[in-house]
Design an enzyme around this catalytic site. Sequence first.
Site, short mmCIF file in Angstrom:
data_model
loop_
_atom_site.label_atom_id
_atom_site.label_comp_id
_atom_site.label_asym_id
_atom_site.label_seq_id
_atom_site.Cartn_x
_atom_site.Cartn_y
_atom_site.Cartn_z
N HIS A 196 0.86 -1.19 0.00
CA HIS A 196 0.00 0.00 0.00
C HIS A 196 0.89 1.24 0.00
O HIS A 196 1.49 1.59 1.01
CB HIS A 196 -0.90 0.00 1.23
CG HIS A 196 -1.97 1.03 1.20
ND1 HIS A 196 -3.30 0.71 0.97
CD2 HIS A 196 -1.95 2.37 1.37
CE1 HIS A 196 -4.04 1.81 1.02
NE2 HIS A 196 -3.23 2.83 1.25
N HIS A 207 1.10 5.34 -1.74
CA HIS A 207 0.55 6.43 -2.56
C HIS A 207 1.70 7.12 -3.29
O HIS A 207 2.11 8.24 -2.93
CB HIS A 207 -0.24 7.40 -1.69
CG HIS A 207 -1.52 6.83 -1.18
ND1 HIS A 207 -2.72 6.97 -1.85
CD2 HIS A 207 -1.78 6.10 -0.08
CE1 HIS A 207 -3.67 6.35 -1.17
NE2 HIS A 207 -3.13 5.81 -0.09
N GLN A 247 -10.00 9.13 -4.33
CA GLN A 247 -9.72 9.79 -3.04
C GLN A 247 -10.91 10.57 -2.50
O GLN A 247 -11.15 10.59 -1.29
CB GLN A 247 -8.52 10.72 -3.21
CG GLN A 247 -8.20 11.60 -2.00
CD GLN A 247 -7.63 10.82 -0.84
OE1 GLN A 247 -6.46 10.45 -0.85
NE2 GLN A 247 -8.45 10.55 0.16
N HIS A 304 -9.66 1.32 0.57
CA HIS A 304 -9.42 1.98 1.85
C HIS A 304 -10.72 1.82 2.66
O HIS A 304 -11.74 2.43 2.32
CB HIS A 304 -9.16 3.46 1.66
CG HIS A 304 -7.83 3.80 1.07
ND1 HIS A 304 -7.38 3.29 -0.13
CD2 HIS A 304 -6.84 4.62 1.52
CE1 HIS A 304 -6.19 3.79 -0.40
NE2 HIS A 304 -5.83 4.59 0.58
N GLU A 331 -11.21 3.60 7.59
CA GLU A 331 -10.03 4.29 8.12
C GLU A 331 -10.51 5.45 9.00
O GLU A 331 -10.42 6.62 8.63
CB GLU A 331 -9.11 4.78 7.01
CG GLU A 331 -7.78 5.30 7.54
CD GLU A 331 -6.88 5.89 6.47
OE1 GLU A 331 -5.76 6.27 6.82
OE2 GLU A 331 -7.31 5.98 5.31
N ASP A 365 2.42 3.24 2.87
CA ASP A 365 1.29 4.16 2.72
C ASP A 365 1.72 5.52 2.18
O ASP A 365 1.42 5.86 1.04
CB ASP A 365 0.55 4.31 4.06
CG ASP A 365 -0.78 5.05 3.93
OD1 ASP A 365 -1.28 5.17 2.80
OD2 ASP A 365 -1.31 5.49 4.95
#
Length: 413
Positions: free
Chosen positions: A57, A59, A152, A210, A213, A309
């Site tokens: 994971h 970004h 997102q 996701h 979270e 992440d």
Amino acid sequence: MIDLVVRNARLLDCEGVVDLAAEGGRWTRIGPDIGFDAEREIDAAGRLVTAPLVDCHLHLDASLTAGRPRFNASGTLIEGIHVWGELKESLTADDVYERAKEVVRWSAAQGTLYIRAHADVSAKNEAPLRGLLRLRDELAELVTIQVTAFPQDGLYSDPRNEGLFERAVELGVDCLGGIPHYEPTAELGLAEVHRVFDLAARHGRRIDVHCDETDDPASRFLEVMADDTVKHSLEGRVTASHCTAMGSYEPYYSSKLHGFLRRSGINVVVNPFANSLIQGRLDPYPKRRGFAQLKELLAAGVNVSLGNDVIMDPWYSLGNADMVDAARLALHFTYMSGREEIPAMLECATTRGARTLGVEDDYGIEEGKPADLVVYDAPDALEVLRLRPVRRWVIRRGRVVAETTPAQTRLYD
């Protein structure tokens, strides 16, 4: 004369040391005292050797953007999203590619040769997606990268987002993602989960969402993912990332959820860096840890792996792309400190990560498989997690792609 021999290597699941021979980019012989000569010989000298580290994971589209257009003053998840929103429409695919390429090089130098990257497909300029797809294709000989379409801002917060999500499938993403807890309403969150599964099943894509979270114990989209996984017969092809609401679930519901997850074969990814700072932030003392229940999930038979992440971006100003650091931090926050539990954390960063990405057939130190490995400057998993040693050598398809000489310190009395 063969291509490569690594001598005196210590494997995780093997007593003593072995030699490993590679030819044509694959392991051809593994055993003690291999007598072959090779064009390149490496003496591991009893150091631990594993298959490559796996970052499940990351970004990459946002990596190395910390301070653009401003820093996240509060350090919160929400402000990070706002700062990213101010920046992303001004990005170009070339900018995304160059920054992401640098972090991939950091990763490879530290033994991470498999990465699942998340591209923000709610950016109307498509720059994050196009930059990461180019990265995946052009760096394939160095690192295996899977690109996930990640909305997102949610699928339903903007009427254009669903079309951009479908466009990502056309452009060739490997996985479909989501963020149901961030939708304007719980009903739209449910709709998002179902939409992701429908689209993934129709186009043969893996799923990495996701999920939950948040510190809100009422956020329970993970059970919906488990149910949809079974309905669509996608066992083993679905991943739920973060899942930090688990840190607030009461015991009865947690035990029930563990059974759902085991039955569905869902993979869970823990991202220790950002979540150690984000979760529980609004609590008075005592503060919740806010992590997915890594220890309990492993005991229940659920596959759990790890991710970096975020690296020097609007959410997290730190980070160095080292999966050993990620495993070490997760160990502390999830109480994985038992004598047998510590080595299991290295498995979460290697073999369990490979299972999450679905690359088991081309992963592992076995005869006939690609000749990929990492040599740590330490003798076993406990010492790797204690010392965070350099990766002495990193090998990809039988070729040394990184070599690090350990620092030496001289103490003067």
